[in-house]
Design a protein around this motif. Sequence first.
Motif, PDB file in Angstrom:
ATOM      1  N   ASN A 135       7.712  -8.301   0.948  1.00 10.53           N
ATOM      2  CA  ASN A 135       8.220  -6.938   1.170  1.00 10.53           C
ATOM      3  C   ASN A 135       7.822  -6.377   2.528  1.00 10.53           C
ATOM      4  OD1 ASN A 135       8.961  -3.997   0.189  1.00 10.53           O
ATOM      5  ND2 ASN A 135       6.805  -3.915   0.818  1.00 10.53           N
ATOM      6  N   ARG A 152      -6.200   1.998   3.131  1.00 10.16           N
ATOM      7  CA  ARG A 152      -4.913   2.197   2.437  1.00 10.16           C
ATOM      8  C   ARG A 152      -4.778   1.240   1.254  1.00 10.16           C
ATOM      9  NH1 ARG A 152      -2.940   3.105   7.849  1.00 10.16           N
ATOM     10  NH2 ARG A 152      -2.149   0.997   8.112  1.00 10.16           N
ATOM     11  N   ASN A 164       0.819  -1.228   0.000  1.00  8.22           N
ATOM     12  CA  ASN A 164       0.000   0.000   0.000  1.00  8.22           C
ATOM     13  C   ASN A 164       0.844   1.265   0.000  1.00  8.22           C
ATOM     14  OD1 ASN A 164       0.133  -1.263   2.853  1.00  8.22           O
ATOM     15  ND2 ASN A 164      -0.137   0.918   3.281  1.00  8.22           N
ATOM     16  N   ARG A 217      -2.876  -4.727   4.904  1.00 10.96           N
ATOM     17  CA  ARG A 217      -3.770  -5.092   6.008  1.00 10.96           C
ATOM     18  C   ARG A 217      -4.870  -4.077   6.245  1.00 10.96           C
ATOM     19  NH1 ARG A 217       0.660  -4.204  10.901  1.00 10.96           N
ATOM     20  NH2 ARG A 217       1.590  -2.316  10.034  1.00 10.96           N
ATOM     21  N   ILE A 233       8.238   1.111  -0.685  1.00 12.39           N
ATOM     22  CA  ILE A 233       8.892   0.309  -1.712  1.00 12.39           C
ATOM     23  C   ILE A 233       7.929  -0.719  -2.296  1.00 12.39           C
ATOM     24  CG2 ILE A 233      10.750  -1.369  -2.081  1.00 12.39           C
ATOM     25  CD1 ILE A 233      12.368   0.196   0.062  1.00 12.39           C
TER      26      ILE A 233
END
Length: 167
Positions: free
Chosen positions: A92, A44, A17, A40, A20
Amino acid sequence: MIDGMSRPTIALVTGANKGIGFEIAAGLGALGWCVGVGARDQRRREAAVAKLQAAGTDAFGVPLDVTDDASVAAAAELIAGQAGGLDVLINNAAITGNLPQTPTKVEPATVRAVVETNVIGVIRVTNAMLPMLRDSASPRIVNMSSSVGSLALQTAPGSDMGPVPTA
Ligand SMILES: NC(=O)c1ccc[n+]([C@@H]2O[C@H](COP(=O)([O-])OP(=O)(O)OC[C@H]3O[C@@H](n4cnc5c(N)ncnc54)[C@H](OP(=O)(O)O)[C@@H]3O)[C@@H](O)[C@H]2O)c1
């Protein structure tokens, strides 16, 4: 997304969201890939998906908290149902805990939260996605790391990396 003959490469980016992760999603979208935006927080996540779609990316939202077994299992089900498979997993999502940290002062709860997200979370998500990845003709798993996590850099003579943080 699935036309019976061929389909785009399908990727999942965790923590996509912002930061990076979002930029990775945008970059993969520019390659013509279909990108699952793992995030999550609903607001966003939806904002990121909308922004990616507005830029032409074939993006779809994947509710995902990497610290939560049920969330990760549901994400795998959603991807299987919506995209029909997974070729590339990009782990990520990560947290640093509150910086600065020193080994003699850091709160155990901070270490626990960082390990649960950055280590166990990667194992949890990877294991849940492996069945789909194994079905891919060209599966890939990319694990994000950081020079901050490099023991070689932390211990190199003259290194200015500072005390080892939990991240
Ligand atoms: N920034 C750097 O200088 C740097 C350097 C080297 C490596 N990295 C690595 O690059 C990656 C991304 O870093 P960044 O700077 O882009 O970080 P960031 O801006 O803080 O973004 C982290 C992402 O991870 C998500 N996330 C955190 N905990 C999560 C959880 N339990 N479940 C799902 N998503 C979760 C965050 O979601 P929320 O918005 O909900 O918090 C956010 O989307 C990390 O792996 C980091 O170690 C960063």
